[in-house]
Write a protein that holds these residues in place. Structure first.
Motif, PDB file in Angstrom:
ATOM      1  N   UNK A 168      16.485  16.290  26.176  1.00  0.00           N
ATOM      2  CA  UNK A 168      15.240  16.013  25.454  1.00  0.00           C
ATOM      3  C   UNK A 168      14.381  14.971  26.158  1.00  0.00           C
ATOM      4  N   UNK A 169      13.075  15.062  25.950  1.00  0.00           N
ATOM      5  CA  UNK A 169      12.152  14.149  26.633  1.00  0.00           C
ATOM      6  C   UNK A 169      12.381  12.684  26.275  1.00  0.00           C
ATOM      7  N   UNK A 170      12.894  12.429  25.062  1.00  0.00           N
ATOM      8  CA  UNK A 170      13.188  11.052  24.680  1.00  0.00           C
ATOM      9  C   UNK A 170      14.079  10.351  25.691  1.00  0.00           C
ATOM     10  N   UNK A 171      14.885  11.119  26.394  1.00  0.00           N
ATOM     11  CA  UNK A 171      15.839  10.555  27.340  1.00  0.00           C
ATOM     12  C   UNK A 171      15.225  10.268  28.714  1.00  0.00           C
ATOM     13  N   UNK A 172      14.166  10.999  29.068  1.00  0.00           N
ATOM     14  CA  UNK A 172      13.721  10.861  30.469  1.00  0.00           C
ATOM     15  C   UNK A 172      12.234  10.570  30.695  1.00  0.00           C
ATOM     16  N   UNK A 173      11.379  10.713  29.659  1.00  0.00           N
ATOM     17  CA  UNK A 173       9.943  10.458  29.869  1.00  0.00           C
ATOM     18  C   UNK A 173       9.722   9.002  30.288  1.00  0.00           C
ATOM     19  N   UNK A 174      10.397   8.142  29.556  1.00  0.00           N
ATOM     20  CA  UNK A 174      10.346   6.723  29.844  1.00  0.00           C
ATOM     21  C   UNK A 174      10.713   6.429  31.295  1.00  0.00           C
ATOM     22  N   UNK A 175      11.797   7.025  31.736  1.00  0.00           N
ATOM     23  CA  UNK A 175      12.265   6.825  33.111  1.00  0.00           C
ATOM     24  C   UNK A 175      11.252   7.402  34.100  1.00  0.00           C
ATOM     25  N   UNK A 176      10.725   8.569  33.797  1.00  0.00           N
ATOM     26  CA  UNK A 176       9.735   9.182  34.687  1.00  0.00           C
ATOM     27  C   UNK A 176       8.532   8.253  34.842  1.00  0.00           C
ATOM     28  N   UNK A 227       7.044   8.909  38.392  1.00  0.00           N
ATOM     29  CA  UNK A 227       7.218  10.366  38.476  1.00  0.00           C
ATOM     30  C   UNK A 227       6.502  11.111  37.353  1.00  0.00           C
ATOM     31  N   UNK A 228       5.701  10.381  36.577  1.00  0.00           N
ATOM     32  CA  UNK A 228       5.114  11.033  35.413  1.00  0.00           C
ATOM     33  C   UNK A 228       4.032  12.046  35.809  1.00  0.00           C
ATOM     34  N   UNK A 229       3.312  11.735  36.900  1.00  0.00           N
ATOM     35  CA  UNK A 229       2.242  12.667  37.301  1.00  0.00           C
ATOM     36  C   UNK A 229       2.811  14.012  37.763  1.00  0.00           C
ATOM     37  N   UNK A 230       3.789  14.005  38.687  1.00  0.00           N
ATOM     38  CA  UNK A 230       4.378  15.309  39.050  1.00  0.00           C
ATOM     39  C   UNK A 230       4.986  16.024  37.842  1.00  0.00           C
ATOM     40  N   UNK A 231       5.543  15.266  36.907  1.00  0.00           N
ATOM     41  CA  UNK A 231       6.115  15.898  35.713  1.00  0.00           C
ATOM     42  C   UNK A 231       5.013  16.567  34.881  1.00  0.00           C
ATOM     43  N   UNK A 232       3.947  15.820  34.646  1.00  0.00           N
ATOM     44  CA  UNK A 232       2.818  16.380  33.889  1.00  0.00           C
ATOM     45  C   UNK A 232       2.321  17.667  34.545  1.00  0.00           C
ATOM     46  N   UNK A 233       2.183  17.609  35.879  1.00  0.00           N
ATOM     47  CA  UNK A 233       1.650  18.779  36.579  1.00  0.00           C
ATOM     48  C   UNK A 233       2.561  19.990  36.428  1.00  0.00           C
ATOM     49  N   UNK A 234       3.882  19.749  36.415  1.00  0.00           N
ATOM     50  CA  UNK A 234       4.792  20.880  36.222  1.00  0.00           C
ATOM     51  C   UNK A 234       4.668  21.459  34.821  1.00  0.00           C
TER      52      UNK A 234
END
Ligand code: C2E
Ligand code: CA
Ligand code: CA
Ligand code: CA
Length: 279
Positions: free
Chosen positions: A72-80, A85-92
């Protein structure tokens, strides 16, 4: 500064303290996940309250880890966010949503709009809006089919700059939703300075709701405020029949919650809840 961070090699143990192993593991795994495109998108319906139809859905990221399954995103959004790494994640996520929208347009499903979450950090990158806009254009998706969800925390820093960036997105044809509304601090007058099309009432409002008259009056006030300001309202976290009935009586526009459907892969999404048994 962020771009530079993203150029770091996959492994860089030397420069870090080994006590922070789990952080290190997370960063490494996230980089690998983004490289291998392990990010998947689930969808949750935003159900039209009075008709039970689904024209809008929210995209919620899921990490399909090869060993650990769905994370779940609760586990990794913060870390991203911390690891740049949030921009590449958003783009995906945006890319996946565009591909899905193409599919929906072909199969004539009723879906007219997908809302996508943006990190508060998004607005700190100068070219972030260009990147998401270009991507949507490249896929030939009309911007009207996408709504960007942002939280109040994105707005606290610099309202003027924020307003400018949101206006840009609006001019492209996108719509904007304010997520977790009522959980933060924004004043109602401030809200009116921003091009916001949808208010998403934070799920904490559903605690002990319907419950007392006071509780109901507060929610009624929010619904009326949205209506008077020309905004759509989505009530989040609706889980019980009692909540649904109360919200129906109050003319709440849209309902998003487990009462209808959890976030699911696109193939499992339901497009209407018009039969009594679904409610
Ligand atoms: P959010 O944007 O507030 O999303 C709503 C969350 O509430 C989702 O959790 C959803 O599964 C959950 N939810 C839906 N209905 C109910 C209900 O009836 N009861 C309860 N208790 N919960 C309900 P999820 O999918 O785990 O996402 C958590 C958060 O992660 C999201 O909160 C959002 O802030 C963030 N997130 C998710 N996807 C993305 C993404 O693609 N990008 C970014 N930046 N953040 C994302
Ligand atoms: Ca959201
Ligand atoms: Ca929310
Ligand atoms: Ca949230």
């Amino acid at each position: 500064a962020h771009a530079k961070q993203q150029e770091r090699p996959l492994f860089f143990y030397e420069e870090k303290n080994h006590q922070d192993l789990s952080d290190e593991w997370m960063e490494m795994s996230l980089r690998k996940a983004l490289q291998n495109k392990e990010m998947d998108v689930y969808y949750q319906p935003q159900v039209k309250t009075h008709s039970g139809e689904v024209h809008k859905v929210e995209a919620l990221v899921r990490w399909q880890h090869p060993d650990y399954g769905v994370i779940s995103p609760g586990v990794f959004i913060d870390a991203a966010e911390r690891f740049g790494l949030i921009m590449p994640l958003t783009l995906q996520v945006v890319e996946k949503v565009c591909l899905q929208l193409k599919e929906w347009r072909k199969t004539a499903a009723s879906i007219q709009r997908v809302s996508i979450n943006l990190s508060p950090l998004h607005f700190e990158f100068v070219d972030a809006n260009c990147q998401i806009t270009d991507l949507v254009h490249r896929h030939g998706i009309p911007p009207e089919m996408i709504e960007w969800e942002l939280t109040e925390t994105s707005m606290v820093e610099n309202l003027q700059q924020m307003a400018g960036q949101l206006l840009e997105l609006e001019k492209e044809g996108f719509s904007i939703a304010l997520d977790d509304f009522g959980a933060g601090v924004s004043s109602l007058t401030r809200l009116q300075e921003l091009p916001i099309h949808t208010l998403k009432l934070d799920k904490h409002f559903m605690n002990k709701f319907p419950g007392s008259d006071k509780k109901q009056q507060v929610i009624q006030l929010m619904i009326t405020f949205a209506e008077l300001s020309g905004m759509e309202i989505v009530c989040e976290g609706v889980e019980t029949k009692e909540q649904l009935d109360a919200l129906r009586k109050m003319n709440a526009g849209f309902i998003q919650g487990y009462i209808f459907q959890h976030p699911v892969p696109a193939s499992e999404l339901k497009y209407s809840f018009t039969e009594g048994r679904d409610m």
